[in-house]
Design a protein around this motif. Structure first.
Motif, PDB file in Angstrom:
ATOM      1  N   GLY A  25       0.815  -1.208   0.000  1.00 59.23           N
ATOM      2  CA  GLY A  25       0.000   0.000   0.000  1.00 59.23           C
ATOM      3  C   GLY A  25       0.851   1.262   0.000  1.00 59.23           C
ATOM      4  N   LEU A  26       1.903   1.292   0.808  1.00 55.30           N
ATOM      5  CA  LEU A  26       2.795   2.452   0.844  1.00 55.30           C
ATOM      6  C   LEU A  26       3.494   2.643  -0.499  1.00 55.30           C
ATOM      7  CD1 LEU A  26       4.447   2.028   4.377  1.00 55.30           C
ATOM      8  CD2 LEU A  26       2.685   3.671   3.698  1.00 55.30           C
ATOM      9  N   ALA A  27       3.871   1.534  -1.118  1.00 50.57           N
ATOM     10  CA  ALA A  27       4.550   1.614  -2.414  1.00 50.57           C
ATOM     11  C   ALA A  27       3.608   2.179  -3.480  1.00 50.57           C
ATOM     12  CB  ALA A  27       5.058   0.234  -2.831  1.00 50.57           C
ATOM     13  N   LEU A  28       2.361   1.705  -3.512  1.00 49.54           N
ATOM     14  CA  LEU A  28       1.399   2.199  -4.497  1.00 49.54           C
ATOM     15  C   LEU A  28       1.085   3.673  -4.264  1.00 49.54           C
ATOM     16  CD1 LEU A  28      -1.039  -0.863  -4.632  1.00 49.54           C
ATOM     17  CD2 LEU A  28       0.650  -0.189  -6.356  1.00 49.54           C
ATOM     18  N   TRP A  29       0.941   4.042  -3.014  1.00 47.88           N
ATOM     19  CA  TRP A  29       0.691   5.445  -2.672  1.00 47.88           C
ATOM     20  C   TRP A  29       1.868   6.305  -3.146  1.00 47.88           C
ATOM     21  CZ3 TRP A  29       0.189   7.407   3.104  1.00 47.88           C
ATOM     22  CH2 TRP A  29      -0.162   8.764   3.086  1.00 47.88           C
ATOM     23  N   GLY A  30       3.084   5.865  -2.826  1.00 50.09           N
ATOM     24  CA  GLY A  30       4.267   6.604  -3.250  1.00 50.09           C
ATOM     25  C   GLY A  30       4.409   6.657  -4.761  1.00 50.09           C
ATOM     26  N   GLY A  31       4.114   5.536  -5.436  1.00 54.46           N
ATOM     27  CA  GLY A  31       4.186   5.518  -6.889  1.00 54.46           C
ATOM     28  C   GLY A  31       3.210   6.503  -7.513  1.00 54.46           C
ATOM     29  N   TYR A  32       2.019   6.603  -6.934  1.00 55.11           N
ATOM     30  CA  TYR A  32       1.031   7.572  -7.421  1.00 55.11           C
ATOM     31  C   TYR A  32       1.549   8.998  -7.264  1.00 55.11           C
ATOM     32  CZ  TYR A  32      -3.242  10.399  -7.429  1.00 55.11           C
ATOM     33  OH  TYR A  32      -4.184  11.363  -7.680  1.00 55.11           O
ATOM     34  N   LEU A  33       2.198   9.289  -6.127  1.00 55.38           N
ATOM     35  CA  LEU A  33       2.728  10.629  -5.896  1.00 55.38           C
ATOM     36  C   LEU A  33       3.911  10.919  -6.825  1.00 55.38           C
ATOM     37  CD1 LEU A  33       2.602  10.729  -1.985  1.00 55.38           C
ATOM     38  CD2 LEU A  33       1.097  11.937  -3.589  1.00 55.38           C
ATOM     39  N   VAL A  34       4.744   9.894  -7.077  1.00 61.30           N
ATOM     40  CA  VAL A  34       5.855  10.077  -8.014  1.00 61.30           C
ATOM     41  C   VAL A  34       5.317  10.387  -9.399  1.00 61.30           C
ATOM     42  CG1 VAL A  34       7.753   8.907  -9.216  1.00 61.30           C
ATOM     43  CG2 VAL A  34       7.521   8.675  -6.738  1.00 61.30           C
ATOM     44  N   TYR A  35       4.298   9.657  -9.817  1.00 58.07           N
ATOM     45  CA  TYR A  35       3.706   9.867 -11.141  1.00 58.07           C
ATOM     46  C   TYR A  35       3.138  11.284 -11.267  1.00 58.07           C
ATOM     47  CZ  TYR A  35       0.590   9.250 -15.134  1.00 58.07           C
ATOM     48  OH  TYR A  35      -0.055   9.398 -16.338  1.00 58.07           O
ATOM     49  N   GLY A  36       2.550  11.782 -10.182  1.00 53.52           N
ATOM     50  CA  GLY A  36       1.987  13.131 -10.205  1.00 53.52           C
ATOM     51  C   GLY A  36       2.978  14.206  -9.838  1.00 53.52           C
ATOM     52  N   ARG A  37       4.257  13.835  -9.629  1.00 55.57           N
ATOM     53  CA  ARG A  37       5.316  14.781  -9.263  1.00 55.57           C
ATOM     54  C   ARG A  37       4.963  15.560  -7.994  1.00 55.57           C
ATOM     55  NH1 ARG A  37       8.893  15.203 -13.501  1.00 55.57           N
ATOM     56  NH2 ARG A  37       8.150  14.441 -15.537  1.00 55.57           N
ATOM     57  N   ARG A  38       4.374  14.862  -7.026  1.00 57.01           N
ATOM     58  CA  ARG A  38       3.979  15.512  -5.780  1.00 57.01           C
ATOM     59  C   ARG A  38       4.541  14.800  -4.559  1.00 57.01           C
ATOM     60  NH1 ARG A  38      -0.906  14.946  -4.572  1.00 57.01           N
ATOM     61  NH2 ARG A  38      -1.590  13.443  -6.132  1.00 57.01           N
ATOM     62  N   LEU A  39       5.604  14.006  -4.754  1.00 55.74           N
ATOM     63  CA  LEU A  39       6.119  13.187  -3.666  1.00 55.74           C
ATOM     64  C   LEU A  39       6.585  14.037  -2.486  1.00 55.74           C
ATOM     65  CD1 LEU A  39       6.718  10.270  -2.842  1.00 55.74           C
ATOM     66  CD2 LEU A  39       8.992  10.516  -3.835  1.00 55.74           C
ATOM     67  N   SER A  40       7.361  15.061  -2.744  1.00 51.19           N
ATOM     68  CA  SER A  40       7.901  15.884  -1.650  1.00 51.19           C
ATOM     69  C   SER A  40       6.879  16.856  -1.085  1.00 51.19           C
ATOM     70  CB  SER A  40       9.132  16.657  -2.136  1.00 51.19           C
ATOM     71  OG  SER A  40       8.776  17.553  -3.173  1.00 51.19           O
ATOM     72  N   GLU A  41       5.760  17.036  -1.793  1.00 49.33           N
ATOM     73  CA  GLU A  41       4.751  17.983  -1.334  1.00 49.33           C
ATOM     74  C   GLU A  41       3.760  17.355  -0.361  1.00 49.33           C
ATOM     75  OE1 GLU A  41       2.886  19.494  -4.810  1.00 49.33           O
ATOM     76  OE2 GLU A  41       4.767  20.138  -5.747  1.00 49.33           O
ATOM     77  N   SER A  42       3.683  16.046  -0.343  1.00 50.13           N
ATOM     78  CA  SER A  42       2.714  15.368   0.510  1.00 50.13           C
ATOM     79  C   SER A  42       3.297  15.176   1.910  1.00 50.13           C
ATOM     80  CB  SER A  42       2.330  14.009  -0.095  1.00 50.13           C
ATOM     81  OG  SER A  42       1.471  13.302   0.772  1.00 50.13           O
ATOM     82  N   VAL A  43       2.962  16.089   2.803  1.00 47.01           N
ATOM     83  CA  VAL A  43       3.465  16.006   4.172  1.00 47.01           C
ATOM     84  C   VAL A  43       2.966  14.734   4.841  1.00 47.01           C
ATOM     85  CG1 VAL A  43       3.459  17.118   6.438  1.00 47.01           C
ATOM     86  CG2 VAL A  43       3.630  18.512   4.367  1.00 47.01           C
ATOM     87  N   ARG A  44       1.748  14.355   4.534  1.00 47.88           N
ATOM     88  CA  ARG A  44       1.188  13.141   5.151  1.00 47.88           C
ATOM     89  C   ARG A  44       2.000  11.905   4.752  1.00 47.88           C
ATOM     90  NH1 ARG A  44      -5.117  12.390   4.535  1.00 47.88           N
ATOM     91  NH2 ARG A  44      -4.949  14.270   5.847  1.00 47.88           N
ATOM     92  N   TYR A  45       2.384  11.837   3.466  1.00 44.53           N
ATOM     93  CA  TYR A  45       3.175  10.685   3.029  1.00 44.53           C
ATOM     94  C   TYR A  45       4.570  10.718   3.643  1.00 44.53           C
ATOM     95  CZ  TYR A  45       5.143   7.056   0.056  1.00 44.53           C
ATOM     96  OH  TYR A  45       5.744   5.894  -0.390  1.00 44.53           O
TER      97      TYR A  45
END
Length: 482
Positions: free
Chosen positions: A358-378
Motif C-alpha cells: 500500500g505504501l509503495a502504491l501510494w508513493g508511486g502515485y505521488l511520483v507519477y503526479g510529481r507531488r512526492l515531496s509535497e505530501s506532508v502526510r506521506y
C-alpha cells in the motif's frame, strides 16, 4: 518461549534461572535477531551503494556525491556491527550446542569458512577503498570496488543461508558412527549446498532485506525532505526508494505465496503451525484472527479464535490447486513448535507486507503526479514506517526458525539433543543476560551514529537542529513547525 519461562518463574516465586536448553535457545535467538538487522542492512543497502557510486563517478552530480558519502558510512556502520554481533554465534555452537557442532560439523564447516574467506574479506577490503580510496584509485576501480562490496554482502548471505537451508531440508549426507557418536558425513556437496530450500530462502531473504532498506532510505530521506523541501539529493533518494519498493513489495507477496507451498511440501508440521491447524483434513486460510480468551493467545486453535477465513484456501495453497486436499494437523505429531509464536508472527509479517504494498502504491502515485515531496502526510508516514521492514523481516525469520522446532536439523537432530550436557542453568542464564545487555548497547550505539549522520547532513543543508526536534531513533519526533 523465554518470556513464557520467565513469567512462569516470577508467578510461581521460583528461581529465575532458566534451563540450559531454553536459555541457550533464547541466547542464540537474541544474538541472531540483532545480527540479522545489521546483516540485512548490508545486503539491502548494497544496490543503493553501487547505484549512488556509479552516478557519483559518471555525472559528478553533487546530489549523488552527497548520497554516496552518506550511505557508504551507514553501510560501514552496519558492516562493523554485523561483524561484532556475528562472531559470537560461531562460539555458541561450541559453548551451547556442541552436539550440533559435532553432528553437523562436516556439513556446515565448509560454507561458514567460505563465508569468512570468500565474502567477508572481499567486502571488508573494498569497503576500505570506498571509504578512503576516492583520490587514490581510478574512477573505474572505485565503481568496481562498490560492485565487489555488494557481491561480498550477497555472497555472505548466500553461504550463511546454505547452512540454514540444509538444516531445514537436509540432504547430500549420510549418518555414520564416528568415535561412538552418530555424525553426518558429506557425500554430495552439490546436493548439500543446493537443497530444495536454498533458492526459496535466498530469494525471499534478499528481497526482504531490500524492502527493509528501501523503507529505511525512504524514512531518512522523507525526514530530511520534510525539514528541507528543496533538498535535491534527498528528493532523489526518496523517489528511488519508493520505486524500488514498488517492485520489491509486490514481488515478495507473490514469491511468499509460492514459498509457502514449498514449506507445505517439505515441512508440513511448520505449515500446520502457521495456520494453527490441529485436525488432519481440509485447511482454511485465516486472513484475520482474534483471540476470544487469554488461552487463545498462547495456544491458538480453530475453536478458540474469531477468524475471517477463506474456506479450503489453506488446502489450495498447500496442494497447489486442490481446495479439498488433506493437510496434516498438529495432532499427528508428538512434539510441536510453540504454535502461538509461529501463528502470530506469520500474521504480523504478512500484515506488514500488505502495508508495504500500500505504501509503495501510494508513493508511486505521488511520483507519477510529481507531488512526492509535497505530501506532508506521506513523508510523515514513511518516517514512521522506516523501522517496520525490519519488524517484518524478524518475524518472518521467527516463523522459519521457531516453526522448525523441535528439530535443529529437520528430522535428524532435536534441539534438546544438541544442547551441551555440561552447561548449567546458571551459566546459560547469566550469559543470556550478558548478551542482552551488550547487544542492546550496540543497538543504541548504532542508532546514535545514524542520528549523528542525519543531524550532520541537516546542518550541511543549512537546517538548524534544536533540542526539541533532534532525531533519537527510527521514528523521530514529527511536529508541524515547517
Amino acid at each position: 518461549m523465554f518470556l513464557n519461562a520467565l513469567s512462569s518463574a516470577l508467578l510461581s516465586g521460583g528461581s529465575l534461572l532458566l534451563s540450559p536448553e531454553i536459555a541457550s535457545r533464547a541466547q542464540f535467538g537474541w544474538t541472531i535477531s540483532v545480527h540479522i538487522i545489521f546483516a540485512s542492512l548490508s545486503v539491502g543497502l548494497a544496490p543503493f551503494v553501487v547505484y549512488f557510486t556509479w552516478k557519483h563517478v559518471r555525472t559528478d552530480d553533487e546530489r549523488f556525491t552527497r548520497l554516496q558519502s552518506f550511505w557508504v558510512k551507514v553501510f560501514a556502520v552496519g558492516f562493523v556491527m554485523g561483524t561484532v554481533t556475528g562472531i559470537p554465534m560461531s562460539f555458541q555452537f561450541g559453548t551451547n550446542f556442541p552436539q550440533f557442532a559435532e553432528v553437523a560439523g562436516e556439513m556446515i564447516g565448509g560454507p561458514l569458512a567460505f563465508e569468512a574467506k570468500m565474502a567477508f574479506f572481499l567486502e571488508a577490503v573494498f569497503l576500505g577503498v570506498l571509504l578512503f580510496g576516492r583520490e587514490r584509485v581510478s574512477d573505474r576501480t572505485y565503481v568496481f570496488s562498490s560492485v565487489l562490496v555488494g557481491v561480498g554482502a550477497w555472497l555472505s548471505a548466500f553461504w550463511i543461508l546454505i547452512v540454514n537451508a540444509w538444516m531445514q531440508t537436509p540432504q547430500g549426507f549420510e549418518m555414520i558412527t564416528r568415535n561412538g557418536v552418530e555424525v553426518a558425513r558429506l557425500t554430495d556437496p552439490i546436493a548439500a549446498f543446493f537443497t530444495p530450500r536454498m533458492p526459496w530462502m535466498y530469494a525471499h531473504m534478499v528481497n526482504a532485506s531490500l524492502i527493509s532498506v528501501s523503507l529505511l532510505v525512504a524514512g531518512v530521506s522523507a525526514y530530511i525532505v520534510w525539514k528541507k523541501r528543496d533538498a535535491a539529493a534527498w528528493n532523489s533518494a526518496l523517489r528511488l526508494a519508493v520505486l524500488i519498493l514498488l517492485v520489491s513489495a509486490p514481488l515478495q507477496a507473490v514469491h511468499g505465496d509460492a514459498y509457502g507451498r514449498h514449506v507445505a511440501d517439505t515441512q508440513p508440521q511448520k505449515f500446520a503451525a502457521i495456520e494453527a491447524h490441529y485436525e488432519t483434513g481440509t485447511a482454511d486460510l485465516h486472513l484475520l484472527a482474534f483471540p476470544n480468551s487469554v488461552d487463545a493467545i498462547t495456544d491458538p486453535k480453530a475453536e478458540n479464535l474469531v477468524t475471517v477465513s477463506l474456506p479450503g484456501v489453506g488446502s489450495f495453497l498447500a496442494s497447489g490447486g486442490d481446495f479439498d486436499a488433506e493437510v496434516l494437523g498438529l495432532n499427528e505429531y508428538e512434539e510441536n513448535p510453540p504454535v502461538a509464536i509461529v501463528f502470530w508472527s506469520f500474521r504480523f509479517m504478512v500484515g506488514l507486507g500488505f502495508l508495504f504494498i500500500g505504501l509503495a502504491l501510494w508513493g508511486g502515485y505521488l511520483v507519477y503526479g510529481r507531488r512526492l515531496s509535497e505530501s506532508v502526510r506521506y513523508l510523515k508516514t514513511m518516517i514512521a514506517a522506516s523501522p517496520l521492514g525490519y519488524a517484518a523481516l524478524l518475524t518472518g525469520w521467527y516463523v522459519t526458525e521457531i516453526g522448525r522446532q523441535p528439530w535443529v536439523i529437520q528430522d535428524e537432530l532435536k534441539t534438546s539433543e544438541a544442547v551441551s550436557s555440561t552447561l548449567t542453568g546458571t551459566e546459560a542464564t547469566l550469559t543470556l543476560v550478558g548478551f542482552v545487555v551488550i547487544y542492546v548497547g550496540l543497538i543504541v550505539v548504532a542508532l546514535h551514529v545514524l542520528r549523528w549522520l542525519i543531524e550532520d547532513e541537516l546542518q550541511e543543508l543549512g537546517v538548524e537542529v534544536s533540542n526539541d526536534d533532534r532525531w533519537y531513533g527510527p521514528v523521530p519526533k514529527v511536529i508541524d513547525d515547517d
